[in-house]
Design a protein around this motif. Sequence first.
Motif, short mmCIF file in Angstrom:
data_model
loop_
_atom_site.label_atom_id
_atom_site.label_comp_id
_atom_site.label_asym_id
_atom_site.label_seq_id
_atom_site.Cartn_x
_atom_site.Cartn_y
_atom_site.Cartn_z
N PRO A 1 -8.62 -12.15 37.29
CA PRO A 1 -9.83 -12.47 38.06
C PRO A 1 -9.51 -12.59 39.54
CG PRO A 1 -8.99 -14.44 37.00
CD PRO A 1 -8.15 -13.30 36.50
N GLU A 2 -10.39 -12.08 40.39
CA GLU A 2 -10.16 -12.19 41.82
C GLU A 2 -10.26 -13.64 42.25
OE1 GLU A 2 -11.74 -10.37 46.09
OE2 GLU A 2 -12.49 -9.58 44.18
N ALA A 3 -9.26 -14.09 42.98
CA ALA A 3 -9.23 -15.50 43.41
C ALA A 3 -9.58 -15.64 44.88
CB ALA A 3 -7.83 -16.09 43.15
N ALA A 4 -9.17 -14.66 45.70
CA ALA A 4 -9.45 -14.67 47.13
C ALA A 4 -9.05 -16.01 47.77
CB ALA A 4 -10.92 -14.37 47.40
N THR A 5 -7.82 -16.45 47.49
CA THR A 5 -7.32 -17.71 48.04
C THR A 5 -6.23 -17.44 49.07
OG1 THR A 5 -5.71 -17.87 46.25
CG2 THR A 5 -7.82 -19.00 45.93
N ASP A 6 -5.81 -18.50 49.73
CA ASP A 6 -4.73 -18.36 50.71
C ASP A 6 -3.39 -18.08 50.05
OD1 ASP A 6 -6.41 -18.97 52.94
OD2 ASP A 6 -6.23 -21.10 52.47
N ILE A 7 -3.12 -18.79 48.96
CA ILE A 7 -1.79 -18.73 48.32
C ILE A 7 -1.93 -18.34 46.85
CG2 ILE A 7 0.29 -20.04 47.72
CD1 ILE A 7 0.01 -19.80 50.68
N GLY A 8 -1.06 -17.45 46.41
CA GLY A 8 -0.90 -17.16 44.99
C GLY A 8 0.52 -17.52 44.58
N ILE A 9 0.67 -18.03 43.38
CA ILE A 9 1.99 -18.43 42.87
C ILE A 9 2.26 -17.73 41.55
CG2 ILE A 9 3.44 -20.32 42.06
CD1 ILE A 9 1.94 -22.18 43.94
N VAL A 10 3.31 -16.95 41.49
CA VAL A 10 3.76 -16.31 40.26
C VAL A 10 5.01 -17.01 39.78
CG1 VAL A 10 4.71 -14.21 39.23
CG2 VAL A 10 2.76 -14.06 40.79
N LEU A 11 5.03 -17.38 38.52
CA LEU A 11 6.20 -18.00 37.90
C LEU A 11 6.80 -16.96 36.95
CD1 LEU A 11 4.49 -21.43 37.17
CD2 LEU A 11 6.05 -20.89 39.04
N ALA A 12 7.87 -16.32 37.40
CA ALA A 12 8.44 -15.18 36.69
C ALA A 12 9.75 -15.56 36.01
CB ALA A 12 8.67 -14.03 37.67
N ASP A 13 9.91 -15.10 34.77
CA ASP A 13 11.14 -15.44 34.03
C ASP A 13 12.37 -14.82 34.67
OD1 ASP A 13 10.47 -12.84 33.35
OD2 ASP A 13 10.46 -13.18 31.17
N GLY A 14 12.25 -13.58 35.16
CA GLY A 14 13.37 -12.94 35.84
C GLY A 14 14.60 -12.86 34.96
N LEU A 15 15.75 -13.07 35.56
CA LEU A 15 17.02 -12.97 34.83
C LEU A 15 17.51 -14.31 34.29
CD1 LEU A 15 18.80 -10.40 37.13
CD2 LEU A 15 18.12 -10.05 34.75
N SER A 16 16.69 -15.37 34.46
CA SER A 16 17.04 -16.66 33.88
C SER A 16 15.78 -17.44 33.55
CB SER A 16 17.93 -17.48 34.83
OG SER A 16 18.22 -18.75 34.27
N PRO A 17 15.16 -17.16 32.39
CA PRO A 17 14.01 -17.96 31.97
C PRO A 17 14.34 -19.45 31.92
CG PRO A 17 14.21 -16.00 30.60
CD PRO A 17 15.45 -16.05 31.46
N ARG A 18 15.57 -19.77 31.63
CA ARG A 18 15.98 -21.18 31.59
C ARG A 18 15.74 -21.86 32.94
NH1 ARG A 18 22.33 -23.11 31.29
NH2 ARG A 18 22.00 -25.12 32.32
N ALA A 19 16.01 -21.15 34.04
CA ALA A 19 15.80 -21.73 35.37
C ALA A 19 14.34 -22.09 35.57
CB ALA A 19 16.27 -20.75 36.44
N LEU A 20 13.45 -21.24 35.08
CA LEU A 20 12.02 -21.50 35.20
C LEU A 20 11.64 -22.76 34.42
CD1 LEU A 20 9.92 -19.80 36.74
CD2 LEU A 20 9.18 -18.88 34.54
N VAL A 21 12.14 -22.88 33.21
CA VAL A 21 11.85 -24.05 32.38
C VAL A 21 12.39 -25.32 33.02
CG1 VAL A 21 12.30 -25.13 30.15
CG2 VAL A 21 11.74 -22.70 30.25
N ASP A 22 13.60 -25.23 33.57
CA ASP A 22 14.25 -26.42 34.13
C ASP A 22 13.64 -26.87 35.45
OD1 ASP A 22 15.94 -26.36 31.98
OD2 ASP A 22 17.72 -25.69 33.09
N GLY B 1 -0.63 -10.15 43.25
CA GLY B 1 -1.24 -10.62 44.49
C GLY B 1 -2.39 -9.76 44.94
N ALA B 2 -2.23 -8.43 44.81
CA ALA B 2 -3.30 -7.51 45.19
C ALA B 2 -4.51 -7.69 44.29
CB ALA B 2 -2.80 -6.07 45.14
N ALA B 3 -4.28 -7.88 42.99
CA ALA B 3 -5.39 -8.06 42.05
C ALA B 3 -6.13 -9.38 42.30
CB ALA B 3 -4.88 -8.01 40.62
N LEU B 4 -5.37 -10.43 42.59
CA LEU B 4 -5.99 -11.73 42.85
C LEU B 4 -6.68 -11.78 44.22
CD1 LEU B 4 -3.21 -14.18 41.57
CD2 LEU B 4 -5.37 -13.63 40.43
N GLY B 5 -6.22 -10.94 45.15
CA GLY B 5 -6.77 -10.97 46.49
C GLY B 5 -6.29 -12.13 47.32
#
Length: 262
Positions: free
Chosen positions: A104-125, A162-166
């Motif tokens: 959904p388009e958010a059209a806000t100042d800030i968007g935050i993506v929480l990505a697992d990347g190469l260490s999902p553990r780091a995200l959890v911790d 970010g492009a999709a959220l605006g």
Amino acid sequence: MSAQGGNSPAHDVWADLRLTTQARIGLGRAGNSLPTTRVLEFAAAHAAARDAVHDPLDADAFAATLTDLGLGEPLRVASQARSRGEYLRRPDLGRQPAAGTELPEAATDIGIVLADGLSPRALVDHAHGMVKALVEAFDGRYTIAPPVIATQARVALGDHIGAALGVTTMIVIIGERPGLSVADSLGIYLTHRPQVGRTDADRNCISNIHPPDGLGYAAAAGVTAALVAGARSLGRSGVDLKDTSRQELDTAAVVSLEPAQE
């Protein structure tokens, strides 16, 4: 010689230095090899790094930890990598959203993506503490979209999101590649005006976030807030945008040392 006539143990000149770093220094030797203790420590660190890379993120359990942040129900996005193995073999698939992804388009100042990347553990911790520190650092100055949990994700997936959220500025918080000293380190990648095709030259990175031994949440949030403000003023992020948070702290320290005016 000791008082009892035996040999006293050799003084470990590296002991104090080891307290200041997670690097492996002054390992010693046993004949032509390392001491058994050091070999076992290396094997354990290697196993922890492998586990951090291969263990998948439990997105449902992780999403439940974010509900008290006041940012709304987390959204979900998966990359085109269909498995952890494919994600590791095909970095290009981790940069593209899965077919049929809609946000959904958010059209806000800030968007935050929480990505697992190469260490999902780091995200959890660390992700909850990191996002909480960011919200506190922004102090109500910006509107923030609901966080997006991205699985099998590389940094560039944030451009699509970010492009999709605006959003005006995208912040990707991602698990960094584990090493033999740290397996739970986060990185933050900031992209102003995200769009598909952005390169690393268009981003700013804050790395090595893993308190208590690495960069702390508040310090990382302070740098991020300064970069967001700088990007909004400059109109872009990346190589032209410099971190001014340290200069601001130094200026504040100088001001605090000046005598009060009567």
